[in-house]
Design a protein around this motif. Structure first.
Motif, mmCIF file in Angstrom:
data_model
loop_
_atom_site.group_PDB
_atom_site.id
_atom_site.type_symbol
_atom_site.label_atom_id
_atom_site.label_comp_id
_atom_site.label_asym_id
_atom_site.label_seq_id
_atom_site.Cartn_x
_atom_site.Cartn_y
_atom_site.Cartn_z
ATOM 1 N N LEU A 75 0.822 -1.217 0.000
ATOM 2 C CA LEU A 75 0.000 0.000 0.000
ATOM 3 C C LEU A 75 0.858 1.271 0.000
ATOM 4 N N GLY A 76 0.253 2.344 -0.456
ATOM 5 C CA GLY A 76 0.852 3.677 -0.298
ATOM 6 C C GLY A 76 1.574 4.216 -1.518
ATOM 7 N N GLY A 77 1.808 3.384 -2.532
ATOM 8 C CA GLY A 77 2.550 3.839 -3.712
ATOM 9 C C GLY A 77 1.846 4.978 -4.435
ATOM 10 N N ALA A 78 0.560 4.808 -4.706
ATOM 11 C CA ALA A 78 -0.185 5.840 -5.427
ATOM 12 C C ALA A 78 -0.275 7.116 -4.581
ATOM 13 N N ALA A 79 -0.435 6.961 -3.270
ATOM 14 C CA ALA A 79 -0.544 8.123 -2.384
ATOM 15 C C ALA A 79 0.768 8.919 -2.364
ATOM 16 N N LEU A 80 1.880 8.228 -2.470
ATOM 17 C CA LEU A 80 3.176 8.914 -2.518
ATOM 18 C C LEU A 80 3.283 9.723 -3.820
ATOM 19 N N ALA A 81 2.782 9.167 -4.906
ATOM 20 C CA ALA A 81 2.765 9.904 -6.174
ATOM 21 C C ALA A 81 1.906 11.161 -6.053
ATOM 22 N N VAL A 82 0.774 11.051 -5.362
ATOM 23 C CA VAL A 82 -0.110 12.214 -5.169
ATOM 24 C C VAL A 82 0.608 13.297 -4.357
ATOM 25 N N GLN A 83 1.331 12.866 -3.304
ATOM 26 C CA GLN A 83 2.069 13.832 -2.469
ATOM 27 C C GLN A 83 3.121 14.568 -3.277
ATOM 28 N N ASP A 84 3.652 13.905 -4.285
ATOM 29 C CA ASP A 84 4.737 14.469 -5.086
ATOM 30 C C ASP A 84 4.229 15.502 -6.090
ATOM 31 N N LEU A 85 2.918 15.466 -6.391
ATOM 32 C CA LEU A 85 2.404 16.304 -7.482
ATOM 33 C C LEU A 85 2.601 17.815 -7.266
ATOM 34 N N PRO A 86 2.198 18.387 -6.109
ATOM 35 C CA PRO A 86 2.318 19.842 -5.973
ATOM 36 C C PRO A 86 3.774 20.316 -5.881
ATOM 37 N N GLN A 87 4.588 19.620 -5.116
ATOM 38 C CA GLN A 87 5.992 20.005 -4.949
ATOM 39 C C GLN A 87 6.872 18.781 -5.087
ATOM 40 N N PRO A 88 7.308 18.512 -6.319
ATOM 41 C CA PRO A 88 8.010 17.254 -6.588
ATOM 42 C C PRO A 88 9.251 17.059 -5.712
ATOM 43 N N PHE A 89 9.385 15.895 -5.128
ATOM 44 C CA PHE A 89 10.566 15.572 -4.327
ATOM 45 C C PHE A 89 11.120 14.189 -4.659
ATOM 46 N N LEU A 90 10.423 13.445 -5.543
ATOM 47 C CA LEU A 90 10.863 12.082 -5.846
ATOM 48 C C LEU A 90 11.944 12.081 -6.929
ATOM 49 N N GLU A 91 12.817 11.101 -6.885
ATOM 50 C CA GLU A 91 13.759 10.875 -7.997
ATOM 51 C C GLU A 91 12.935 10.541 -9.242
ATOM 52 N N THR A 92 13.412 10.967 -10.406
ATOM 53 C CA THR A 92 12.642 10.818 -11.647
ATOM 54 C C THR A 92 12.165 9.383 -11.882
#
Ligand code: ADP
Ligand code: MG
Length: 317
Positions: free
Chosen positions: A159-176
């Motif tokens: 669980l949580g993969g899609a939610a992490l993508a949502v968190q990244d949308l406004p201010q991206p912090f994930l590696e590409t």
């Protein structure tokens, strides 16, 4: 192009896969044949631009996501998804957009052997409403209300993969590279239809995790008149969650929706048979807790302490 050309070009032209469609797109109503001994299940989900997806998303992805969230509801009922109708509200007729959208529909319909049998096309702010129809043997659909104290609580995947993508949308912090992986779980969730026979054979209740594990488990508890305790360390996390969120990873797995894994309950008497069947099907069930008589959701922490958990998840109002 007018509304009727649009329907003909993009929707009437989609493949007709199923033999049980008596009358598809083009008449005042569609008609399908439900097999003897089966009952019809119906569910609707709307996706609104700016709420469920962003207007600049690829129309292919918007179509796939609209289909998958609906198919997931059938998966959660232990039902076979069979037919859909599509109510499409569009600000304008833009052929390239519609063409991509129809292509996403086509791939989804073919993958899950579903027919588009009708719909409605209107002008307005972009929104997609799909109604899905499915079937299950009479009285065999899995409801939210069947959980009993002592039943084990199981989820079908991390669980949580899609939610992490949502968190990244406004201010991206994930590696590409990680963003791509996670956006994939958000844009192209895979409804767990392959659990159908296992659910029908063993589950006392089931729900798909669209709003977040704690919120959706709360729905099961509320409908069944029971409570639940979850073992914090047993909740399967998307492997990238601990990387980015450290000790906050479990919180996102508890509250983040959009993964469309299933959460179901099963009597401990069925556990052995369930484990055998899942292994044989190449699936994996993750036991995360137990249903209790006392209401509320409790978390059992690493050190054995028990805390009350206030279910959190997405709610529109
Ligand atoms: P009605 O006037 O009866 O509402 P419509 O003109 O809205 O009929 O639609 C004509 C036919 O096209 C109907 O069979 C309807 O189900 C189908 N249809 C309309 N819009 C869509 C769509 N977006 N996708 C699939 N079928 C559609
Ligand atoms: Mg109409």
């Amino acid at each position: 192009m007018n509304e009727f050309h649009l329907i003909d070009q993009f929707f009437k032209s989609l493949p007709r896969i199923r033999q049980d469609v008596v009358l598809g797109i083009g008449d005042d109503a569609a008609s399908v044949r439900v097999e003897a001994g089966m009952e019809l299940l119906v569910s609707t989900d709307t996706l609104v631009s700016g709420v469920h997806f962003l207007p600049d998303w690829n129309p292919y992805d918007i179509a796939v996501r609209s289909m998958m969230v609906n198919i997931s509801d059938m998966a959660a009922m232990g039902a076979e998804p069979c037919w859909v109708t599509l109510a499409l509200t569009l600000p304008e007729i833009h052929s390239p957009w519609l063409s991509e959208f129809a292509s996403g529909l086509r791939d989804s319909l073919e993958t899950y052997q579903i027919d588009l049998i009708g719909g409605d096309t209107t002008r307005g702010p972009l929104a997609i409403t799909i109604t899905i129809l499915g079937q299950a043997p009479v009285n065999k659909a899995i409801k939210r209300s069947g959980a009993r104290a002592g039943d084990l609580i199981v989820v079908t995947g991390a669980l949580g993969g899609a939610a992490l993508a949502v968190q990244d949308l406004p201010q991206p912090f994930l590696e590409t590279e990680d963003r791509q992986t996670l956006m994939d779980s958000l844009l192209r969730p895979k409804p767990r239809v392959e659990w159908r026979s296992i659910l029908r054979n063993y589950a006392s209740s089931a729900i798909d995790i669209s709003d977040g594990l704690s919120a959706d488990l709360h729905h099961i508890c509320h409908a069944s008149g029971v409570g639940a305790s979850l073992s914090r360390t047993s909740i399967p996390l998307h492997p990238l969650l601990p990387v980015y969120l450290k000790e906050k990873a479990v919180d996102l797995a508890l509250t983040g929706g959009d993964d469309y894994e299933l959460c179901f309950t099963v009597s401990p008497n069925h556990l052995e048979a369930l484990t055998n069947d899942t292994e044989q099907s190449g699936l994996r069930a993750y036991p995360i807790g137990v249903i209790e008589n006392a209401s509320g959701i409790h978390l059992v922490l690493e050190d054995g302490r028990r805390t009350t958990y206030q279910p959190k998840g997405y709610s529109h109002f």
